[in-house]
Design a protein around this motif. Structure first.
Motif, PDB file in Angstrom:
ATOM      1  N   PRO A   1       1.120   8.954   7.155  1.00  0.00           N
ATOM      2  CA  PRO A   1       1.418   7.569   8.112  1.00  0.00           C
ATOM      3  C   PRO A   1      -0.134   8.262   9.532  1.00  0.00           C
ATOM      4  CG  PRO A   1       3.072   8.486   7.727  1.00  0.00           C
ATOM      5  CD  PRO A   1       1.684   9.660   7.279  1.00  0.00           C
ATOM      6  N   LEU A   2      -0.820   6.304   9.718  1.00  0.00           N
ATOM      7  CA  LEU A   2      -2.063   6.601  10.678  1.00  0.00           C
ATOM      8  C   LEU A   2      -1.061   5.579  11.825  1.00  0.00           C
ATOM      9  CD1 LEU A   2      -4.033   5.945   7.865  1.00  0.00           C
ATOM     10  CD2 LEU A   2      -4.106   8.153   8.680  1.00  0.00           C
ATOM     11  N   SER A   3      -1.799   5.938  12.640  1.00  0.00           N
ATOM     12  CA  SER A   3      -1.375   4.967  14.160  1.00  0.00           C
ATOM     13  C   SER A   3      -3.190   5.059  14.836  1.00  0.00           C
ATOM     14  CB  SER A   3      -0.770   5.730  14.900  1.00  0.00           C
ATOM     15  OG  SER A   3       0.279   6.125  14.578  1.00  0.00           O
TER      16      SER A   3
ATOM     17  N   ALA B   1      -2.974  -3.709   8.498  1.00  0.00           N
ATOM     18  CA  ALA B   1      -2.016  -3.012  10.031  1.00  0.00           C
ATOM     19  C   ALA B   1      -1.580  -2.537   9.860  1.00  0.00           C
ATOM     20  CB  ALA B   1      -2.114  -4.667  11.163  1.00  0.00           C
ATOM     21  N   ARG B   2      -0.154  -2.993   9.381  1.00  0.00           N
ATOM     22  CA  ARG B   2       1.085  -1.973   9.681  1.00  0.00           C
ATOM     23  C   ARG B   2       0.775  -0.924   8.458  1.00  0.00           C
ATOM     24  NH1 ARG B   2       2.856  -7.544   9.338  1.00  0.00           N
ATOM     25  NH2 ARG B   2       3.181  -7.556   6.400  1.00  0.00           N
ATOM     26  N   LEU B   3      -0.035  -0.914   7.389  1.00  0.00           N
ATOM     27  CA  LEU B   3      -0.317   0.131   6.899  1.00  0.00           C
ATOM     28  C   LEU B   3      -0.995   1.282   7.511  1.00  0.00           C
ATOM     29  CD1 LEU B   3      -0.057   1.612   4.242  1.00  0.00           C
ATOM     30  CD2 LEU B   3      -2.285   0.914   3.895  1.00  0.00           C
ATOM     31  N   VAL B   4      -2.368   1.304   8.365  1.00  0.00           N
ATOM     32  CA  VAL B   4      -2.687   2.169   9.386  1.00  0.00           C
ATOM     33  C   VAL B   4      -2.461   2.215  10.539  1.00  0.00           C
ATOM     34  CG1 VAL B   4      -4.996   1.401   7.490  1.00  0.00           C
ATOM     35  CG2 VAL B   4      -4.414   0.535   9.751  1.00  0.00           C
ATOM     36  N   GLY B   5      -1.115   1.551  11.052  1.00  0.00           N
ATOM     37  CA  GLY B   5      -0.898   1.626  12.346  1.00  0.00           C
ATOM     38  C   GLY B   5      -2.440   1.445  13.842  1.00  0.00           C
ATOM     39  N   ALA B   6      -1.956  -0.251  13.061  1.00  0.00           N
ATOM     40  CA  ALA B   6      -3.069  -0.632  14.258  1.00  0.00           C
ATOM     41  C   ALA B   6      -2.158  -2.758  14.235  1.00  0.00           C
ATOM     42  CB  ALA B   6      -4.040  -1.880  13.105  1.00  0.00           C
TER      43      ALA B   6
ATOM     44  N   VAL C   1       8.480  -1.022   0.438  1.00  0.00           N
ATOM     45  CA  VAL C   1       8.528   0.421  -0.116  1.00  0.00           C
ATOM     46  C   VAL C   1       8.798   0.828   1.661  1.00  0.00           C
ATOM     47  CG1 VAL C   1       8.338   2.578  -0.574  1.00  0.00           C
ATOM     48  CG2 VAL C   1       7.850   0.969  -2.233  1.00  0.00           C
ATOM     49  N   GLY C   2       7.303   0.600   2.421  1.00  0.00           N
ATOM     50  CA  GLY C   2       7.515   1.410   3.412  1.00  0.00           C
ATOM     51  C   GLY C   2       6.877   3.369   3.877  1.00  0.00           C
ATOM     52  N   MET C   3       5.594   3.080   4.205  1.00  0.00           N
ATOM     53  CA  MET C   3       4.919   4.210   4.817  1.00  0.00           C
ATOM     54  C   MET C   3       6.154   5.724   5.092  1.00  0.00           C
ATOM     55  SD  MET C   3       1.914   5.148   3.191  1.00  0.00           S
ATOM     56  CE  MET C   3       2.164   6.902   3.747  1.00  0.00           C
ATOM     57  N   PRO C   4       7.161   5.676   6.036  1.00  0.00           N
ATOM     58  CA  PRO C   4       7.863   6.310   6.669  1.00  0.00           C
ATOM     59  C   PRO C   4       8.477   7.555   5.228  1.00  0.00           C
ATOM     60  CG  PRO C   4       8.353   4.687   8.205  1.00  0.00           C
ATOM     61  CD  PRO C   4       6.786   3.919   6.911  1.00  0.00           C
ATOM     62  N   ALA C   5       9.100   5.725   4.339  1.00  0.00           N
ATOM     63  CA  ALA C   5       9.275   6.584   3.091  1.00  0.00           C
ATOM     64  C   ALA C   5       8.765   7.382   1.736  1.00  0.00           C
ATOM     65  CB  ALA C   5      10.721   5.373   2.439  1.00  0.00           C
TER      66      ALA C   5
ATOM     67  N   ARG D   1      -3.877  -7.817  -2.038  1.00  0.00           N
ATOM     68  CA  ARG D   1      -2.509  -8.427  -1.899  1.00  0.00           C
ATOM     69  C   ARG D   1      -1.411  -8.171  -2.146  1.00  0.00           C
ATOM     70  NH1 ARG D   1      -0.484 -12.294  -3.401  1.00  0.00           N
ATOM     71  NH2 ARG D   1      -1.774 -12.632  -5.069  1.00  0.00           N
ATOM     72  N   THR D   2      -1.461  -8.014  -3.401  1.00  0.00           N
ATOM     73  CA  THR D   2      -0.074  -7.767  -3.741  1.00  0.00           C
ATOM     74  C   THR D   2       0.301  -6.139  -3.625  1.00  0.00           C
ATOM     75  OG1 THR D   2      -1.189  -8.594  -6.181  1.00  0.00           O
ATOM     76  CG2 THR D   2       0.286  -7.098  -6.326  1.00  0.00           C
ATOM     77  N   SER D   3      -0.920  -4.884  -3.349  1.00  0.00           N
ATOM     78  CA  SER D   3      -0.519  -3.469  -3.706  1.00  0.00           C
ATOM     79  C   SER D   3       0.479  -3.501  -2.543  1.00  0.00           C
ATOM     80  CB  SER D   3      -1.818  -2.313  -2.955  1.00  0.00           C
ATOM     81  OG  SER D   3      -1.375  -1.226  -3.504  1.00  0.00           O
ATOM     82  N   LEU D   4      -1.005  -4.385  -1.466  1.00  0.00           N
ATOM     83  CA  LEU D   4      -0.478  -4.035   0.558  1.00  0.00           C
ATOM     84  C   LEU D   4       1.643  -4.610   0.386  1.00  0.00           C
ATOM     85  CD1 LEU D   4      -3.234  -5.554   2.241  1.00  0.00           C
ATOM     86  CD2 LEU D   4      -2.185  -2.933   1.992  1.00  0.00           C
ATOM     87  N   GLU D   5       2.443  -6.251  -0.046  1.00  0.00           N
ATOM     88  CA  GLU D   5       3.135  -6.300  -0.233  1.00  0.00           C
ATOM     89  C   GLU D   5       3.565  -4.909  -0.697  1.00  0.00           C
ATOM     90  OE1 GLU D   5       2.787  -9.618  -2.185  1.00  0.00           O
ATOM     91  OE2 GLU D   5       1.855 -11.398  -0.658  1.00  0.00           O
TER      92      GLU D   5
END
Length: 435
Positions: free
Chosen positions: A236-238, A98-103, A330-334, A321-325
């Motif tokens: 980045p997605l929202s 959810a954080r990855l896609v802005g949901a 790291v964070g999408m903004p960076a 799960r490993t990838s999403l962690e």
């Protein structure tokens, strides 16, 4: 392609600059396994094909083996007693996805594969009635999307040739203008039931204006969905704030979860509790607390989990799960900031190479209109043949789309400035300059 002309002198001198940039802006290459080079003078490949299949995170193997060990040690009791219990395993993926896609978490679930999810979503959201029957996609949509929407039209007894509208760029242009999409929806939106576009076009690398097109589609009375296969983990997605109706994405490209990895689904919260919305259902569609009551009627939760059907494949979920962690750390903004720097650097190098060669970058130059991909149209020979030479002669791995597009993706997680330099150097050495 004939014997190449010499490499431009400025490009030859730029290798030291690439190394300096890598020292100042190193990325996270150390977290990934990079294939060995299959040619050239460097040990590792310059891997620019992450838009097709992302590299393996080093952590994936050990974490997947730990899940396998739980099966070996616990058998069926692993559903509740494993260190990462299988019964609620998919819930560990929900918040980071959810954080990855802005949901919102209630709007997000990881399940199935991309096109399967698109079909399940179209069961709910493609409901043709009266004049409003058409599906709008881009003419250069990935073939799987084209097949999916055409089959949905046939499923509803409609002619796919007249039902599916394929929007094309203007003559002489390579990418689809947002204004042309919005103008079409303003003029003919009363005939459109569904807009389903790619967030980032797989062929050209163009980033569509998702909020503007979503607003135009919804204003026209259509449902708006997005295929985010090339957008998730790239830009980045929202999705919630942009008021998108639904979206789906795969996890094996920029999300580095392995070939054929499980995909993600978003359904906006205004839909998730709608009891009148049709859905296909199965065991995992019902509320978790009632799942083992074994009743014949489901009681779906007021979340996107109501779109689930089957219990999740645990060993396929582990790499996601490993990838999403990793993305959470790291964070999408960076990543987006480094993506703009890295892709811009590759673009500047390619400008020098393409200036006197039959090569044209077709991806938009504006960083706001692209992700980390530059697509190059070749004027002589085939894309497949060029990528073979790049790999076997120079250790550069890129992706061909016949007949004439070669795609380079400098992925900010693991690509380097030196990788970008190697791409330009290899192209200059392989493609003959115009006489």
């Amino acid at each position: 392609m004939n014997a190449p002309h010499p490499v431009p002198s400025r490009l030859a001198a730029a290798e030291a600059e690439a190394h300096r940039l890598d020292a100042d802006d190193p990325g996270h290459r150390h977290l990934f396994l990079v294939p060995p080079a299959d040619g050239g003078r460097y040990a590792e490949a310059a891997y620019l094909a992450g838009n097709s299949l992302g590299l393996q995170p080093r952590a994936t193997r050990d974490e997947l083996l730990a899940d396998l060990d739980a099966w070996g040690h616990l058998g069926v009791e692993g559903h509740l007693e494993a260190e990462r219990p299988w019964l609620p395993y998919h819930e560990m993926l929900t918040a980071p996805a959810a954080r990855l896609v802005g949901a919102l978490p209630a709007e997000t679930v990881v399940m199935n594969s991309l096109t399967v999810n698109l079909h399940l979503l179209m069961v709910s959201f493609y409901r043709p009635q009266g004049r409003r029957t058409r599906i709008v996609i881009e003419d250069s949509a990935f073939p799987s999307d084209s097949y999916a929407v055409r089959s949905q039209a046939r499923f509803h007894g409609l002619d796919p040739d007249s039902t599916v509208v394929r929007l094309r760029p203007r003559p002489g242009e390579d990418t689809l203008r947002t204004s042309d999409v919005c103008d079409f929806l303003a003029a003919e939106g009363d005939t459109v039931a569904l807009v389903l576009l790619g967030g980032v076009n797989y062929l050209t690398g163009e980033l569509m204006d998702i909020p503007a097109i979503t607003a135009a589609g919804r204003a026209a009375g259509a449902v708006v969905g997005w295929d985010l296969a090339h957008a998730a983990g790239n830009v980045p997605l929202s999705l919630h704030d942009w008021d998108v109706d639904f979206a789906a994405w795969c996890s094996y490209k920029y999300l580095n979860s392995g070939p054929g990895a499980l995909a993600g689904v978003f359904v906006h919260e205004r839909h998730v509790g709608d009891p009148g919305l049709p859905r296909f259902e199965g065991w995992w569609s019902t509320e978790a607390a009632t799942r083992f009551e074994m009743t014949p009627t489901s009681r779906p939760p007021a979340t996107v989990e109501a779109w689930q059907i089957s219990n999740p494949p645990i060993f396929a979920m582990g790499p996601v799960r490993t990838s999403l962690e990793l993305f959470d750390r790291v964070g999408m903004p960076a990543l987006r900031e480094r993506s703009v720097r890295l892709t811009g650097y590759l673009e500047r190098l390619l400008d020098e190479v393409t200036a006197d060669r039959p090569l044209t970058v077709v991806t938009p130059r504006d960083p706001r209109r692209r992700g980390c991909q530059l697509s190059v149209r070749i004027g002589v020979g085939s894309a497949n043949e060029l990528t073979k030479r790049l790999r076997h002669e120079h250790g550069v791995i890129a992706d061909a789309r016949e007949p004439d597009i070669v795609r380079f993706a400098p992925v900010p997680l693991y690509s380097t400035y030196h990788d970008c330099w190697r791409v330009a150097d290899a192209l200059a050495a392989t493609v003959e300059a115009a006489s």
